[in-house]
Design a protein around this motif. Structure first.
Motif: not given
Length: 232
Positions: A36-40
């Motif tokens: 979920a973190c690497v999306v942004c």
């Protein structure tokens, strides 16, 4: 009578039946949980030199933990971040911080090129020397001579998008971003003019980052301002 076509579900099930069970198992590790973190923040948290989101890979664990707590407790305002960390325990936030702090990954090329020489000179002056006449400490006094951060909780400033640096200074000036008291960065931001902030952001985003940068172990001298989050 025409034979009925298999439904999509049956067809998909037939395909899955041919796949080894081990290949269908999602690993329960931090790399998988942090998708979920690497999306942004980009693949493995390394970000890119385009956009507003900061690099988190390789930042000091104490700094990353402080920011996660700040989002959870409302000192930093971002609806997505607040939603993600709202119900996470301190222990799990430390685990997340430790995971990203342990990543040693290449940085992208400098984002800013061709900036005016006068702007770069002013930016470098602020970063390396500050402006004593206006009570502005050098960035290196807190973030390290190499500007790669200082353990346990001072972040590196190189490799950050220019717009992100500008946005964070604006947030400190308006109170939209806060930290544990005394909030040293809010004080620094208030002392700097808009032109100074822009010059520092331009210089920082113009600098290449050598492979394998790591936060310094300690600062050579006492911090120039009291900083509530420096050792958390």
């Amino acid at each position: 009578m025409l034979a009925r076509r298999p439904t999509l579900a049956l067809a998909f099930g037939s395909v899955l039946a041919c796949v080894p069970a081990a290949a269908l198992t999602v690993p329960d590790d931090m790399a998988q949980r942090m998708q979920a973190c690497v999306v942004c923040h980009g693949k493995e948290g390394r970000a890119t030199n385009h956009g507003f989101f900061p690099r988190i890979a390789g930042k000091p664990a104490g700094y990353l933990y402080n920011q996660l707590v700040n989002f959870r407790e409302g000192r930093r305002r971002n609806a997505t971040m607040a939603y993600l960390v709202d119900h996470m325990s301190d222990a799990y936030l430390r685990e997340i911080a430790g995971y990203f702090a342990g990543l040693d990954l290449p940085y992208p090329p400098p984002q800013t090129t061709g900036a005016p020489a006068a702007v770069l000179a002013r930016g470098e002056q602020l970063v390396r020397q500050g402006d004593p006449g206006r009570g502005i400490p050098a960035c290196t006094q807190c973030h390290g001579d190499a500007m790669t951060g200082v353990n346990p909780a001072m972040p590196g400033l190189l490799g950050l998008p220019r717009d992100y640096v500008l946005g964070q200074f604006g947030a400190w000036r308006t109170g939209a971003r806060r930290a544990a008291q005394p909030d040293c960065m809010a004080e620094v931001a208030r002392r700097m003019s808009l032109e100074d902030v822009s010059a520092a952001a331009v210089w920082l985003s113009s600098q290449p980052v050598a492979p394998g940068p790591a936060p310094a172990g300690s600062l050579p001298a006492k911090l120039p301002l009291e900083c509530g989050s420096a050792a958390r």
